[in-house]
Write a protein that holds these residues in place. Structure first.
Motif, PDB file in Angstrom:
ATOM      1  N   PHE A 232      21.122  -6.763  -8.980  1.00  0.00           N
ATOM      2  CA  PHE A 232      21.853  -6.830 -10.243  1.00  0.00           C
ATOM      3  C   PHE A 232      21.228  -7.897 -11.134  1.00  0.00           C
ATOM      4  O   PHE A 232      20.440  -8.732 -10.671  1.00  0.00           O
ATOM      5  CB  PHE A 232      23.337  -7.136 -10.003  1.00  0.00           C
ATOM      6  CG  PHE A 232      24.060  -6.054  -9.256  1.00  0.00           C
ATOM      7  CD1 PHE A 232      24.560  -4.939  -9.923  1.00  0.00           C
ATOM      8  CD2 PHE A 232      24.213  -6.123  -7.881  1.00  0.00           C
ATOM      9  CE1 PHE A 232      25.200  -3.926  -9.228  1.00  0.00           C
ATOM     10  CE2 PHE A 232      24.861  -5.120  -7.176  1.00  0.00           C
ATOM     11  CZ  PHE A 232      25.351  -4.006  -7.853  1.00  0.00           C
ATOM     12  N   ALA A 233      21.596  -7.891 -12.403  1.00  0.00           N
ATOM     13  CA  ALA A 233      21.035  -8.827 -13.372  1.00  0.00           C
ATOM     14  C   ALA A 233      21.468 -10.262 -13.078  1.00  0.00           C
ATOM     15  O   ALA A 233      22.469 -10.485 -12.391  1.00  0.00           O
ATOM     16  CB  ALA A 233      21.469  -8.425 -14.785  1.00  0.00           C
ATOM     17  N   PRO A 234      20.730 -11.247 -13.601  1.00  0.00           N
ATOM     18  CA  PRO A 234      21.109 -12.654 -13.413  1.00  0.00           C
ATOM     19  C   PRO A 234      22.474 -12.962 -14.039  1.00  0.00           C
ATOM     20  O   PRO A 234      22.883 -12.311 -15.002  1.00  0.00           O
ATOM     21  CB  PRO A 234      20.003 -13.416 -14.155  1.00  0.00           C
ATOM     22  CG  PRO A 234      18.854 -12.474 -14.223  1.00  0.00           C
ATOM     23  CD  PRO A 234      19.466 -11.106 -14.333  1.00  0.00           C
ATOM     24  N   GLY A 235      23.169 -13.920 -13.451  1.00  0.00           N
ATOM     25  CA  GLY A 235      24.411 -14.412 -14.044  1.00  0.00           C
ATOM     26  C   GLY A 235      25.692 -13.874 -13.451  1.00  0.00           C
ATOM     27  O   GLY A 235      26.737 -14.493 -13.582  1.00  0.00           O
ATOM     28  N   GLY A 236      25.639 -12.707 -12.797  1.00  0.00           N
ATOM     29  CA  GLY A 236      26.844 -12.136 -12.193  1.00  0.00           C
ATOM     30  C   GLY A 236      27.143 -12.768 -10.845  1.00  0.00           C
ATOM     31  O   GLY A 236      26.393 -13.611 -10.336  1.00  0.00           O
ATOM     32  N   THR A 237      28.247 -12.341 -10.228  1.00  0.00           N
ATOM     33  CA  THR A 237      28.664 -12.921  -8.955  1.00  0.00           C
ATOM     34  C   THR A 237      27.615 -12.716  -7.859  1.00  0.00           C
ATOM     35  O   THR A 237      27.340 -13.627  -7.074  1.00  0.00           O
ATOM     36  CB  THR A 237      30.006 -12.310  -8.501  1.00  0.00           C
ATOM     37  OG1 THR A 237      30.966 -12.465  -9.548  1.00  0.00           O
ATOM     38  CG2 THR A 237      30.524 -12.996  -7.257  1.00  0.00           C
ATOM     39  N   THR A 238      27.012 -11.534  -7.810  1.00  0.00           N
ATOM     40  CA  THR A 238      25.988 -11.254  -6.793  1.00  0.00           C
ATOM     41  C   THR A 238      24.838 -12.242  -6.904  1.00  0.00           C
ATOM     42  O   THR A 238      24.364 -12.800  -5.905  1.00  0.00           O
ATOM     43  CB  THR A 238      25.446  -9.817  -6.945  1.00  0.00           C
ATOM     44  OG1 THR A 238      26.541  -8.898  -7.015  1.00  0.00           O
ATOM     45  CG2 THR A 238      24.563  -9.433  -5.773  1.00  0.00           C
ATOM     46  N   ASP A 239      24.385 -12.462  -8.120  1.00  0.00           N
ATOM     47  CA  ASP A 239      23.280 -13.385  -8.374  1.00  0.00           C
ATOM     48  C   ASP A 239      23.662 -14.823  -8.031  1.00  0.00           C
ATOM     49  O   ASP A 239      22.881 -15.564  -7.431  1.00  0.00           O
ATOM     50  CB  ASP A 239      22.876 -13.278  -9.850  1.00  0.00           C
ATOM     51  CG  ASP A 239      21.689 -14.152 -10.200  1.00  0.00           C
ATOM     52  OD1 ASP A 239      20.592 -13.893  -9.673  1.00  0.00           O
ATOM     53  OD2 ASP A 239      21.860 -15.091 -11.000  1.00  0.00           O
ATOM     54  N   ILE A 240      24.870 -15.215  -8.397  1.00  0.00           N
ATOM     55  CA  ILE A 240      25.343 -16.581  -8.126  1.00  0.00           C
ATOM     56  C   ILE A 240      25.367 -16.863  -6.626  1.00  0.00           C
ATOM     57  O   ILE A 240      24.866 -17.884  -6.157  1.00  0.00           O
ATOM     58  CB  ILE A 240      26.736 -16.808  -8.745  1.00  0.00           C
ATOM     59  CG1 ILE A 240      26.642 -16.805 -10.278  1.00  0.00           C
ATOM     60  CG2 ILE A 240      27.352 -18.111  -8.258  1.00  0.00           C
ATOM     61  CD1 ILE A 240      27.988 -16.733 -10.975  1.00  0.00           C
ATOM     62  N   VAL A 241      25.956 -15.941  -5.864  1.00  0.00           N
ATOM     63  CA  VAL A 241      26.041 -16.108  -4.405  1.00  0.00           C
ATOM     64  C   VAL A 241      24.639 -16.181  -3.795  1.00  0.00           C
ATOM     65  O   VAL A 241      24.352 -17.031  -2.945  1.00  0.00           O
ATOM     66  CB  VAL A 241      26.859 -14.965  -3.767  1.00  0.00           C
ATOM     67  CG1 VAL A 241      26.725 -14.983  -2.244  1.00  0.00           C
ATOM     68  CG2 VAL A 241      28.319 -15.066  -4.172  1.00  0.00           C
ATOM     69  N   ALA A 242      23.748 -15.281  -4.234  1.00  0.00           N
ATOM     70  CA  ALA A 242      22.384 -15.254  -3.689  1.00  0.00           C
ATOM     71  C   ALA A 242      21.648 -16.560  -3.951  1.00  0.00           C
ATOM     72  O   ALA A 242      20.923 -17.068  -3.080  1.00  0.00           O
ATOM     73  CB  ALA A 242      21.607 -14.089  -4.301  1.00  0.00           C
ATOM     74  N   ARG A 243      21.829 -17.128  -5.121  1.00  0.00           N
ATOM     75  CA  ARG A 243      21.126 -18.369  -5.472  1.00  0.00           C
ATOM     76  C   ARG A 243      21.703 -19.575  -4.731  1.00  0.00           C
ATOM     77  O   ARG A 243      20.957 -20.483  -4.344  1.00  0.00           O
ATOM     78  CB  ARG A 243      21.147 -18.577  -6.988  1.00  0.00           C
ATOM     79  CG  ARG A 243      20.263 -17.578  -7.714  1.00  0.00           C
ATOM     80  CD  ARG A 243      20.270 -17.708  -9.226  1.00  0.00           C
ATOM     81  NE  ARG A 243      19.549 -16.595  -9.816  1.00  0.00           N
ATOM     82  CZ  ARG A 243      18.219 -16.554  -9.975  1.00  0.00           C
ATOM     83  NH1 ARG A 243      17.478 -17.582  -9.600  1.00  0.00           N
ATOM     84  NH2 ARG A 243      17.643 -15.501 -10.514  1.00  0.00           N
ATOM     85  N   ILE A 244      23.013 -19.589  -4.541  1.00  0.00           N
ATOM     86  CA  ILE A 244      23.615 -20.684  -3.768  1.00  0.00           C
ATOM     87  C   ILE A 244      23.060 -20.699  -2.348  1.00  0.00           C
ATOM     88  O   ILE A 244      22.677 -21.745  -1.817  1.00  0.00           O
ATOM     89  CB  ILE A 244      25.155 -20.545  -3.728  1.00  0.00           C
ATOM     90  CG1 ILE A 244      25.754 -20.808  -5.121  1.00  0.00           C
ATOM     91  CG2 ILE A 244      25.761 -21.505  -2.706  1.00  0.00           C
ATOM     92  CD1 ILE A 244      27.245 -20.512  -5.208  1.00  0.00           C
ATOM     93  N   VAL A 245      22.984 -19.509  -1.728  1.00  0.00           N
ATOM     94  CA  VAL A 245      22.492 -19.412  -0.349  1.00  0.00           C
ATOM     95  C   VAL A 245      20.975 -19.561  -0.286  1.00  0.00           C
ATOM     96  O   VAL A 245      20.436 -20.268   0.577  1.00  0.00           O
ATOM     97  CB  VAL A 245      22.932 -18.078   0.290  1.00  0.00           C
ATOM     98  CG1 VAL A 245      22.307 -17.896   1.674  1.00  0.00           C
ATOM     99  CG2 VAL A 245      24.445 -18.016   0.386  1.00  0.00           C
ATOM    100  N   GLY A 246      20.270 -18.901  -1.204  1.00  0.00           N
ATOM    101  CA  GLY A 246      18.810 -18.914  -1.186  1.00  0.00           C
ATOM    102  C   GLY A 246      18.222 -20.302  -1.290  1.00  0.00           C
ATOM    103  O   GLY A 246      17.223 -20.632  -0.627  1.00  0.00           O
TER     104      GLY A 246
END
Length: 322
Positions: free
Chosen positions: A36-50
């Motif tokens: 999904f595009a940057p900024g959404g919940t999916t992206d937020i979770v991935a960046r916190i973990v990544g």
């Protein structure tokens, strides 16, 4: 006899190679595809973990956003990547259940084309209305909806989006008739709800929370295992007798099928460690998510269960892609 010995030797060689691969993994950067595009919940979770996963594995974890097709473009890229542990991705209800249930021509199989790693986090879904809506609580809302079949509508980010499926599950569970208004994304749908052009929306809580706190949206029910501290007066769908609507959204980690088990175990161990870090848990909580960190088998079971549920819902409600 010689052939038998040759086969045994080859098998032994493959076992040694797999073991060596796991011992040296990772020795270069790992790509984490977010569908999904940057900024959404999916992206937020991935960046916190990544961010923390890179430190645990000792190699950079590079986020690559591949949006489009309700997550199917990114999911297909994960499925078709080399199964060596250097390309992993995010699994969601949309990519691994809704898309497959709605689209028989999808370019991947959510069960056979992936090796689940772990469920990173869950987030609540929420039913909201514009403050001008003539109902102050859920019971008043349901009574009003039942008295006005076909006169009310709900906004979603598109046909066969997760918001659409939650809305259809609500209709099936309550025996009500509400018109579906699909938009090209959750942002435009939310804007029209705020503006009063549509009546209601079933949304992921993180994207609606700031508007709820500002009094611009009225929450009536949440899909979660208990009431939220931030919304203590908002009941869960289970409390309201609608257990089928009470499913939260989730965000997992998966790899391409045939990725070596030892590599999967190594990523899982690192991810679970990250998800138990106090700073990660705080960041997750601040974004409206709850960290999970389960086993590959448990995440595989979640995917299978959600897929079956969505397949049954699509069939029952006669849902078709535009």
């Amino acid at each position: 006899m010689k052939l038998h010995k040759l086969v045994l030797a080859l098998m032994a060689g493959l076992a040694v190679a797999a073991s060596a691969s796991a011992q040296t993994y990772p020795n270069k950067a790992i790509k984490l595809i977010v569908p999904f595009a940057p900024g959404g919940t999916t992206d937020i979770v991935a960046r916190i973990v990544g961010d923390k996963l890179a430190k645990e594995l000792g190699q950079p974890v590079v986020i690559e956003n591949r949006g489009g097709g309700g997550g199917s473009i990114g999911a297909q890229a994960i499925a078709k990547a080399e199964p060596d542990g250097y390309t992993i991705g995010v699994s969601t209800v949309s990519t691994h259940a809704v898309n497959a249930a709605c689209n028989p021509k999808l370019g991947y199989d959510p069960i056979t084309d992936f090796a689940p790693i772990t469920n990173m986090a869950r987030t609540p879904n929420v039913l909201t209305v514009n403050p001008k809506f003539p109902a102050q609580n859920f019971q008043q809302f349901l009574d009003y909806v039942k008295k006005n079949p076909g006169k009310l509508n709900y906004a979603t980010s598109g046909t066969c989006s997760i918001q659409h499926m939650v809305g259809e599950q609500f209709k099936a569970s309550t025996g009500t008739f509400i018109l579906h208004i699909p938009y090209r994304g959750a942002g435009p749908a939310l804007n029209d709800l705020l503006g009063g052009q549509v009546d209601m929306m079933f949304d992921n809580l993180p994207s609606s929370m700031s508007h709820i706190q500002a009094g611009k949206l009225r929450p009536l029910a949440i899909a979660w295992n208990k009431r939220l501290d931030a919304l203590p007066n908002v009941p869960t769908f289970t409390e309201l007798g609608l257990k089928q609507v009470n499913d939260p959204a989730w965000y997992g980690l998966v790899a391409p099928a045939k990725t070596p088990d030892d590599v999967i175990k190594k990523i899982n161990a690192a991810a679970v460690k990250v998800l138990n870090m106090p700073e990660v848990r705080e960041r997750m909580k601040a974004s409206g998510a709850e960290p999970v960190g389960n086993t590959p088998a448990e995440h595989a079971a979640e995917i299978k269960s959600e897929l079956e549920k969505m397949q049954n819902l699509v069939k029952k409600q006669g849902i078709k892609l535009d």
